[in-house]
Design a protein around this motif. Structure first.
Motif, PDB file in Angstrom:
ATOM      1  N   TYR A 130      -4.121 -80.329  43.408  1.00 26.75           N
ATOM      2  CA  TYR A 130      -5.103 -79.602  44.222  1.00 26.75           C
ATOM      3  C   TYR A 130      -6.355 -79.222  43.446  1.00 26.75           C
ATOM      4  CZ  TYR A 130      -2.807 -75.550  42.059  1.00 26.75           C
ATOM      5  OH  TYR A 130      -2.278 -74.660  41.182  1.00 26.75           O
ATOM      6  N   GLY A 164      -3.489 -78.764  49.673  1.00 30.49           N
ATOM      7  CA  GLY A 164      -2.205 -78.123  49.391  1.00 30.49           C
ATOM      8  C   GLY A 164      -2.314 -77.036  48.337  1.00 30.49           C
ATOM      9  N   PRO A 224      -1.872 -73.714  46.605  1.00 31.56           N
ATOM     10  CA  PRO A 224      -0.873 -72.657  46.795  1.00 31.56           C
ATOM     11  C   PRO A 224      -1.487 -71.262  46.749  1.00 31.56           C
ATOM     12  CG  PRO A 224      -0.791 -73.419  44.534  1.00 31.56           C
ATOM     13  CD  PRO A 224      -1.814 -74.274  45.252  1.00 31.56           C
ATOM     14  N   HIS A 227      -2.183 -67.528  48.089  1.00 33.21           N
ATOM     15  CA  HIS A 227      -1.508 -66.484  48.850  1.00 33.21           C
ATOM     16  C   HIS A 227      -2.316 -66.196  50.118  1.00 33.21           C
ATOM     17  CE1 HIS A 227      -0.146 -62.401  49.851  1.00 33.21           C
ATOM     18  NE2 HIS A 227       0.980 -62.754  49.241  1.00 33.21           N
ATOM     19  N   ARG A 259      -6.371 -65.998  50.669  1.00 35.06           N
ATOM     20  CA  ARG A 259      -7.058 -66.968  51.531  1.00 35.06           C
ATOM     21  C   ARG A 259      -7.938 -66.246  52.553  1.00 35.06           C
ATOM     22  NH1 ARG A 259      -6.341 -69.484  56.406  1.00 35.06           N
ATOM     23  NH2 ARG A 259      -4.343 -68.489  56.762  1.00 35.06           N
TER      24      ARG A 259
END
Length: 172
Positions: free
Chosen positions: A14, A44, A46, A48, A52
């Motif tokens: 990512y 993708g 990761p 939280h 976001r």
């Protein structure tokens, strides 16, 4: 280079830097927010959920400020998203030379606190934000947030850890 079991570790898939331009008009605000949201999902990342949401609010605020205050001298703005192994940074660049400052909270005003909001979201998440001049006389306003929330407690803010929107995302 870090290794895992004797095999050189690859950076997460990512990671990277993406940049797009948009006209400095109102419709660009939700378009930029959706573009960043879709990029995070497509890659993708990761991130939280709370981070976001804060990041997308920051994108909305920064693009709104560019549209409202820089459109006359900057009919086009640039949005950049840089993703590292543990953080994400968004920046908005325009050609207007004015370098804004976060206003103090004045509850009598109905607006004018967007940059203060960006700063507070970034600091609360353990990130940082700043305004920098470009070589062409414009400015870049950026905010960097960790992908995961910081543990509460003194000294958790990462202010200063990310110092520029042009920094290589793989750099420590």
């Amino acid at each position: 280079m870090e290794t895992r079991g004797g095999v050189p570790a690859r950076p997460p898939s990512y990671e990277g830097v993406w940049r797009f331009t948009a006209p400095a008009v109102d419709v660009s605000v939700p378009q930029a927010r959706h573009a960043v949201r879709d990029l995070l999902a497509r890659q993708g990342v990761p991130v939280h959920e709370d981070i976001r949401h804060g990041l997308l609010l920051i994108v909305s605020e920064l693009v709104t400020n560019a549209v409202r205050h820089a459109a006359l001298l900057s009919p086009e703005i640039a949005v950049e998203v840089a993703i590292g192994p543990e953080w994400v940074r968004v920046s908005v660049e325009d050609n207007h030379p004015y370098r804004p400052k976060a206003l103090e909270a004045d509850y009598g005003q109905t607006g004018g606190r967007g940059l203060l909001l960006v700063k507070e979201i970034a600091l609360e998440a353990g990130g940082a934000c700043d305004v920098e001049h470009t070589a062409g006389g414009g400015k870049i306003i950026w905010a960097a947030l960790p992908l995961a929330p910081m543990a509460p407690g003194p000294g958790t803010a990462a202010e200063g850890r990310v110092t520029s929107p042009r920094q290589d995302p793989s750099a420590p």
